[in-house]
Motif scaffolding. Structure first.
Motif, short mmCIF file in Angstrom:
data_model
loop_
_atom_site.label_atom_id
_atom_site.label_comp_id
_atom_site.label_asym_id
_atom_site.label_seq_id
_atom_site.Cartn_x
_atom_site.Cartn_y
_atom_site.Cartn_z
N ASN A 17 41.14 3.99 2.78
CA ASN A 17 41.55 2.59 2.95
C ASN A 17 41.80 1.92 1.61
O ASN A 17 41.05 2.12 0.65
N ILE A 18 42.85 1.12 1.55
CA ILE A 18 43.25 0.48 0.30
C ILE A 18 42.12 -0.31 -0.34
O ILE A 18 41.89 -0.25 -1.55
N VAL A 19 41.39 -1.05 0.47
CA VAL A 19 40.31 -1.90 -0.04
C VAL A 19 38.98 -1.15 -0.09
O VAL A 19 38.33 -1.09 -1.12
N LEU A 20 38.58 -0.57 1.04
CA LEU A 20 37.24 -0.01 1.17
C LEU A 20 37.04 1.27 0.39
O LEU A 20 35.91 1.63 0.05
N LYS A 21 38.12 2.00 0.11
CA LYS A 21 38.01 3.26 -0.62
C LYS A 21 38.64 3.18 -1.99
O LYS A 21 38.04 3.56 -3.00
N GLN A 22 39.89 2.66 -2.06
CA GLN A 22 40.60 2.63 -3.33
C GLN A 22 40.26 1.39 -4.16
O GLN A 22 40.55 1.36 -5.36
N SER A 23 39.68 0.37 -3.53
CA SER A 23 39.31 -0.88 -4.22
C SER A 23 40.51 -1.50 -4.93
O SER A 23 40.41 -1.94 -6.08
N LEU A 24 41.65 -1.55 -4.22
CA LEU A 24 42.86 -2.15 -4.75
C LEU A 24 43.14 -3.46 -4.01
O LEU A 24 42.57 -3.74 -2.96
N ALA A 25 44.03 -4.28 -4.59
CA ALA A 25 44.46 -5.55 -3.99
C ALA A 25 43.29 -6.51 -3.76
O ALA A 25 43.28 -7.26 -2.78
N LEU A 197 32.56 -8.85 0.46
CA LEU A 197 33.20 -7.57 0.14
C LEU A 197 32.17 -6.54 -0.28
O LEU A 197 32.23 -5.38 0.14
N GLY A 198 31.21 -6.94 -1.10
CA GLY A 198 30.15 -6.02 -1.51
C GLY A 198 29.35 -5.51 -0.32
O GLY A 198 29.04 -4.31 -0.24
N LEU A 199 29.03 -6.40 0.61
CA LEU A 199 28.32 -5.99 1.81
C LEU A 199 29.16 -5.04 2.66
O LEU A 199 28.65 -4.07 3.24
N GLY A 200 30.46 -5.30 2.71
CA GLY A 200 31.35 -4.43 3.46
C GLY A 200 31.44 -3.04 2.88
O GLY A 200 31.41 -2.03 3.61
N LEU A 201 31.53 -2.95 1.56
CA LEU A 201 31.58 -1.64 0.90
C LEU A 201 30.27 -0.88 1.11
O LEU A 201 30.29 0.34 1.35
N ALA A 202 29.15 -1.60 1.03
CA ALA A 202 27.85 -0.95 1.26
C ALA A 202 27.74 -0.46 2.70
O ALA A 202 27.23 0.65 2.95
N LEU A 203 28.23 -1.25 3.65
CA LEU A 203 28.18 -0.85 5.05
C LEU A 203 29.03 0.39 5.30
O LEU A 203 28.62 1.29 6.04
N LYS A 204 30.21 0.45 4.68
CA LYS A 204 31.07 1.63 4.85
C LYS A 204 30.38 2.88 4.34
O LYS A 204 30.39 3.95 4.99
N GLN A 205 29.77 2.80 3.16
CA GLN A 205 29.08 3.96 2.60
C GLN A 205 27.90 4.38 3.49
O GLN A 205 27.66 5.57 3.69
N LYS A 206 27.18 3.40 4.04
CA LYS A 206 26.05 3.72 4.90
C LYS A 206 26.52 4.40 6.18
O LYS A 206 25.93 5.41 6.62
N LEU A 207 27.59 3.88 6.80
CA LEU A 207 28.12 4.49 8.01
C LEU A 207 28.57 5.92 7.77
O LEU A 207 28.30 6.82 8.56
N GLU A 208 29.27 6.15 6.65
CA GLU A 208 29.75 7.49 6.35
C GLU A 208 28.59 8.44 6.10
O GLU A 208 28.65 9.62 6.48
#
Length: 227
Positions: A17-25, A197-208
């Motif tokens: 994902n552009i935001v959650l993985k690549q941290s772009l835009a 955004l920081g909470l979202g990135l942390a949640l994605k890593q936890k889910l994965e």
């Protein structure tokens, strides 16, 4: 072939994902997502540009010299953004006023040029089209969800002014989630964007991590006692 398209779809929506993985835009994401309506509007505008730029580049890659490929790609993207900006100004003027400078700044969105360079310039037309669609959708859903969360916490509403910004057909989206709520201004301001955004990135890593552990447990690679 179907497996290849499945990977493209998964990459666009989640894995890459552009935001959650690549941290772009991140600049437009943090500035615009004070409401779900704004996030959806900018996301859809970016989606249109991304799909069209991928498609045009893939179709023209055989006639564009490698020495001038990047400048030509920038010109293509800038032309598409200009057209999108003009159409939004003509048909969705209120949304155009709200998004303001961030529509022309789609030109500088490195995610679009990155997909053109890394995928469309090396792939056939239909895979490039699919990549553009799902990378754009992946970007749009993150903007919309982040905007929705910030709007609910910040003001207790959801998709406020959707009918004004996106047209009368979107009036059904306007909802008051928490009546008589005074709101939390911090979440609507840019610092709130960083927090969410920081909470979202942390949640994605936890889910994965949880999904990976479940896969390993199902395959017998991780003993039950170690979980």
């Amino acid at each position: 072939m179907s497996e290849g398209y499945s990977n493209i779809i998964k990459n666009g929506l989640w894995d890459n994902n552009i935001v959650l993985k690549q941290s772009l835009a991140l600049c437009p994401l943090l500035a615009v997502t004070s409401s779900a309506t704004n996030g959806l509007g900018l996301g859809l505008a970016t989606l249109v540009v991304m799909v069209a730029s991928n498609l045009i580049n893939s179709m023209a890659k055989g006639v564009i010299s490698k020495t001038v490929r990047i400048p030509v790609n920038v010109i293509i993207i800038a032309t598409l953004v200009t057209l999108t900006d003009a159409l939004l100004n003509a048909y969705l003027h209120q949304l155009h006023k709200v998004l303001g400078l961030f529509i022309p700044l789609i030109v500088t969105n490195c995610a679009i040029l990155g997909r053109v360079e890394s995928f469309a310039s090396r792939s056939k037309v239909f895979p490039s089209l699919v990549d553009g669609v799902f990378m754009g959708i992946g970007f749009t859903w993150v903007l919309t969800v982040l905007g929705a969360i910030r709007e609910i916490i910040g003001s207790g509403t959801l998709f406020t002014n959707a009918s004004l910004l996106l047209g009368p057909h979107f009036a059904f989206l306007e909802t008051t989630i928490i009546p008589d709520y005074r709101g939390l201004l911090l979440i609507i301001l840019p610092p709130g964007g960083f927090i969410m955004l920081g909470l979202g990135l942390a949640l994605k890593q936890k889910l994965e991590a949880v999904w990976q552990e479940n896969k390993q447990r199902q395959s017998g690679m991780v003993p039950e006692g170690d979980m």
